[in-house]
Design an enzyme around this catalytic site. Structure first.
Site, mmCIF file in Angstrom:
data_model
loop_
_atom_site.group_PDB
_atom_site.id
_atom_site.type_symbol
_atom_site.label_atom_id
_atom_site.label_comp_id
_atom_site.label_asym_id
_atom_site.label_seq_id
_atom_site.Cartn_x
_atom_site.Cartn_y
_atom_site.Cartn_z
ATOM 1 N N PRO A 29 0.807 -1.210 0.000
ATOM 2 C CA PRO A 29 0.000 0.000 0.000
ATOM 3 C C PRO A 29 0.855 1.282 0.000
ATOM 4 O O PRO A 29 1.960 1.282 0.525
ATOM 5 C CB PRO A 29 -0.799 -0.101 1.303
ATOM 6 C CG PRO A 29 -0.665 -1.517 1.749
ATOM 7 C CD PRO A 29 0.688 -1.954 1.247
ATOM 8 N N GLU A 30 0.308 2.341 -0.585
ATOM 9 C CA GLU A 30 0.966 3.633 -0.611
ATOM 10 C C GLU A 30 0.241 4.586 0.345
ATOM 11 O O GLU A 30 -0.630 4.156 1.118
ATOM 12 C CB GLU A 30 1.000 4.169 -2.043
ATOM 13 C CG GLU A 30 1.725 3.224 -3.011
ATOM 14 C CD GLU A 30 1.745 3.712 -4.443
ATOM 15 O OE1 GLU A 30 1.724 4.947 -4.662
ATOM 16 O OE2 GLU A 30 1.785 2.868 -5.360
ATOM 17 N N ARG A 36 2.547 -12.216 2.395
ATOM 18 C CA ARG A 36 3.975 -12.357 2.074
ATOM 19 C C ARG A 36 4.890 -12.252 3.300
ATOM 20 O O ARG A 36 6.090 -12.491 3.196
ATOM 21 C CB ARG A 36 4.380 -11.296 1.049
ATOM 22 C CG ARG A 36 3.626 -11.423 -0.266
ATOM 23 C CD ARG A 36 4.329 -10.643 -1.352
ATOM 24 N NE ARG A 36 3.595 -10.677 -2.604
ATOM 25 C CZ ARG A 36 4.066 -10.219 -3.749
ATOM 26 N NH1 ARG A 36 5.278 -9.690 -3.807
ATOM 27 N NH2 ARG A 36 3.342 -10.263 -4.842
#
Length: 278
Positions: free
Chosen positions: A2-3, A112
């Site tokens: 996410p940014e 991940r």
């Protein structure tokens, strides 16, 4: 991913759902996620009884302020903070379970396992945030600041925009969108941009980021907010993920290449290496 817009959406969700909540117990299933000098066992034990007082953000980092400790949470590629009833069984990707005294559970979910949670004492948080060496937030950018940073380097502009020490919070999605909106080629040498172009670029960055925050971020694959909901800014994208499609400004098919080892989509007519078309 996410940014900044996605992290800001998560921050707002945490404030709305768990601000004022108190920890009953902590369980860590994947110890590497916890960065704590005292160790994971101490992290679990010493967080019990602490209340979440507020949640802030710096760039892509979430800042959680508890009674005695602070957390710097980096979601990396696919990290999520979710709030669910305690009776909901955790799946294999739920790595940190924080049961609250009100019967709910704050959980860190990460397919991940790249995300990290750093715990520091509350009075050490300012120094820990400074140590991240982040540039200004997009909303605080000025032409004078960015012009000074760009004139020092012949790196391509996309590389500079992805540099978190120059601007905090911009990643691949919003970089491509901002360059498309300001009609700047991603491989233009940064020190060749004029003051006018820099002003247009700042305006584009601020517009793209603010609209993405309003839309709850961008969901390309797995991003969800604290409520398990998708963002909607992907419906407003003009460049990112649109390679081969006609540019919504001029109709020219968009091109995808690699810049700074990142997939990069741009319009070969609107965004030229020589500058804006007349």
């Amino acid at each position: 991913m996410p940014e900044l817009p996605e992290v800001e959406t998560v921050r707002r969700g945490l404030l709305k759902t768990v601000k004022g909540a108190t920890i009953q117990s902590v369980s860590v299933k994947w110890p590497r996620i916890i960065q704590d000098g005292a160790g994971v066992d101490a992290f679990c034990q010493q967080m019990v009884g602490q209340t979440l007082e507020t949640v802030d953000r710096r760039g892509k980092f979430l800042l959680l302020y508890w009674t005695h400790d602070g957390w710097i949470s980096h979601l990396r590629m696919e990290g999520k903070w979710l709030v669910v009833p305690q009776e909901v069984a955790p799946d294999q990707y739920t790595h940190v379970i924080i049961d609250l005294t009100d019967g709910r559970s704050l959980r860190y979910h990460d397919v991940r396992k790249f995300g990290r949670i750093h715990r520091v004492a509350r009075d050490e948080m300012p120094a820990a945030i400074d140590a991240l060496n982040l540039g200004p937030e997009p909303e605080d950018l000025t032409v004078a600041y960015l012009q000074e940073r760009l004139r020092r380097t012949n790196r391509v502009i996309k590389s500079v925009l992805l540099d978190q020490t120059v601007i905090a919070g911009i990643g691949n999605i919003y970089c491509d969108e901002s360059l498309w909106l300001s009609q700047i080629h991603p491989e233009r040498p940064a020190n060749q941009l004029t003051a006018h172009e820099i002003g247009q670029l700042i305006a584009a960055i601020q517009s793209v980021i603010s609209r993405a925050v309003v839309a709850g971020g961008t969901t390309i694959r797995t991003y969800q907010n604290t409520f398990g909901e998708n963002g909607y800014f992907q419906l407003s994208l003009h460049a990112y993920g649109k390679d081969g499609e006609p540019c919504s400004r001029c109709g020219t098919p968009l091109i995808k290449t690699k810049v700074h080892q990142r997939g990069t989509t741009y319009c070969p007519y609107c965004q030229t290496l020589e500058g804006k078309h007349d």
